[in-house]
Scaffold this motif. Structure first.
Motif, PDB file in Angstrom:
ATOM      1  N   VAL A 128       0.841  -1.205   0.000  1.00  0.00           N
ATOM      2  CA  VAL A 128       0.000   0.000   0.000  1.00  0.00           C
ATOM      3  C   VAL A 128       0.872   1.249   0.000  1.00  0.00           C
ATOM      4  O   VAL A 128       0.655   2.172  -0.796  1.00  0.00           O
ATOM      5  N   SER A 184      -4.909   0.821  -8.248  1.00  0.00           N
ATOM      6  CA  SER A 184      -5.440   1.586  -7.108  1.00  0.00           C
ATOM      7  C   SER A 184      -6.772   1.037  -6.620  1.00  0.00           C
ATOM      8  O   SER A 184      -6.996   0.906  -5.418  1.00  0.00           O
ATOM      9  N   LEU A 185      -7.664   0.729  -7.541  1.00  0.00           N
ATOM     10  CA  LEU A 185      -8.980   0.230  -7.168  1.00  0.00           C
ATOM     11  C   LEU A 185      -8.862  -1.080  -6.403  1.00  0.00           C
ATOM     12  O   LEU A 185      -9.539  -1.291  -5.396  1.00  0.00           O
ATOM     13  N   VAL A 201      -7.568  -0.417  -2.842  1.00  0.00           N
ATOM     14  CA  VAL A 201      -8.643   0.063  -1.964  1.00  0.00           C
ATOM     15  C   VAL A 201      -9.496  -1.121  -1.505  1.00  0.00           C
ATOM     16  O   VAL A 201      -9.845  -1.234  -0.328  1.00  0.00           O
ATOM     17  N   ILE A 211      -7.608  -3.010   1.186  1.00  0.00           N
ATOM     18  CA  ILE A 211      -7.614  -2.296   2.472  1.00  0.00           C
ATOM     19  C   ILE A 211      -8.961  -2.477   3.185  1.00  0.00           C
ATOM     20  O   ILE A 211      -9.004  -2.717   4.391  1.00  0.00           O
ATOM     21  N   THR A 212     -10.035  -2.361   2.445  1.00  0.00           N
ATOM     22  CA  THR A 212     -11.352  -2.478   3.082  1.00  0.00           C
ATOM     23  C   THR A 212     -11.671  -3.914   3.467  1.00  0.00           C
ATOM     24  O   THR A 212     -12.464  -4.143   4.379  1.00  0.00           O
ATOM     25  N   ARG A 253      -5.644  -2.725   7.868  1.00  0.00           N
ATOM     26  CA  ARG A 253      -6.023  -1.362   8.278  1.00  0.00           C
ATOM     27  C   ARG A 253      -5.400  -1.023   9.624  1.00  0.00           C
ATOM     28  O   ARG A 253      -4.897   0.086   9.823  1.00  0.00           O
ATOM     29  N   VAL A 301      -8.581   6.334   4.314  1.00  0.00           N
ATOM     30  CA  VAL A 301      -8.366   5.155   3.478  1.00  0.00           C
ATOM     31  C   VAL A 301      -7.234   5.488   2.523  1.00  0.00           C
ATOM     32  O   VAL A 301      -7.389   6.352   1.653  1.00  0.00           O
ATOM     33  N   VAL A 319      -4.792   5.658  -0.522  1.00  0.00           N
ATOM     34  CA  VAL A 319      -5.071   5.788  -1.942  1.00  0.00           C
ATOM     35  C   VAL A 319      -6.220   6.781  -2.128  1.00  0.00           C
ATOM     36  O   VAL A 319      -6.055   7.774  -2.825  1.00  0.00           O
ATOM     37  N   LEU A 320      -7.368   6.545  -1.487  1.00  0.00           N
ATOM     38  CA  LEU A 320      -8.485   7.485  -1.633  1.00  0.00           C
ATOM     39  C   LEU A 320      -8.147   8.830  -0.989  1.00  0.00           C
ATOM     40  O   LEU A 320      -8.455   9.886  -1.541  1.00  0.00           O
ATOM     41  N   HIS A 341     -14.750   6.488  -7.674  1.00  0.00           N
ATOM     42  CA  HIS A 341     -14.634   5.153  -7.070  1.00  0.00           C
ATOM     43  C   HIS A 341     -15.891   4.337  -7.339  1.00  0.00           C
ATOM     44  O   HIS A 341     -15.821   3.164  -7.721  1.00  0.00           O
TER      45      HIS A 341
END
Length: 198
Positions: free
Chosen positions: A61, A100-101, A104, A107-108, A114, A125, A127-128, A166
């Motif tokens: 990340v 990137s997507l 994300v 991470i979620t 996290r 978050v 990247v975002l 997003h």
């Protein structure tokens, strides 16, 4: 991999392998075994270079976030050229049409990742958060050049654009939205701040 043969840039090989897996198979396929297999190295190599798998993922990340600095600089340099909507459409396409997507999503999906990122001082978050800052800085530069209204709230507009971008790209199984669709969302979001007397 034969015994006694040194791996060149093994950390980079592992990180590159993880990105390929993310793009091809998604976050759920990302395991230490999958990464070492993809990188063509022994299973234990990853754990010789990282404390655990979440430390490896946190490095993945952070590496990706560091690369966003280049995208941010490119976008800022576009201020004053082309159209604001066109520049933002390109930026959202570059951002969400890449790994990137998937990062994300990773991470979620992983609570421990996290937590690991938070322990190292990461907020929001990753990247975002960086993408929002990138778009906000670009919009501020356009405001300074009088291409958007002087009262434009660039932070709020950036949140809207990154959130909308997003949502446009997420859950499409590799099929990106068309440029016209992205441009329509961008144009609608910035319509009020691009219609004013210069």
């Amino acid at each position: 991999m034969p015994t006694g043969v040194a791996l060149r840039d093994v950390r980079e090989q592992l990180l590159d392998a993880a990105e390929r897996i993310l793009l091809r198979d998604g976050p759920n396929a990302l395991t230490s075994r999958a990464v070492t297999t993809e990188a063509g190295c022994a299973k234990g190599v990853l754990h010789r270079h990282f404390a655990d798998f979440d430390a490896f993922l946190a490095e993945l990340v952070r590496n990706h976030v560091a690369r966003l600095d280049g995208q941010a600089a490119d976008l800022r340099e576009r201020a004053g050229t082309g159209t604001v909507a066109g520049n933002l459409t390109g930026a959202l396409t570059d951002l969400f049409g890449s790994v990137s997507l998937a990062i994300v999503g990773l991470i979620t999906a992983r609570d421990e990742l996290r937590a690991t990122l938070r322990r190292t001082g990461t907020t929001g978050v990753p990247v975002l958060a960086e993408a929002t800052a990138m778009v906000s800085a670009y919009l501020a530069a356009e405001r300074d050049l009088h291409r958007i209204a002087p009262e434009a709230d660039t932070d709020t507009l950036a949140l809207m654009l990154i959130g909308g971008g997003h949502l446009l790209f997420a859950g499409r199984d590799g099929t990106a939205p068309g440029a016209d669709t992205i441009h329509k969302v961008v144009s609608t979001a910035i319509a009020d701040v691009t219609r004013f007397d210069r």
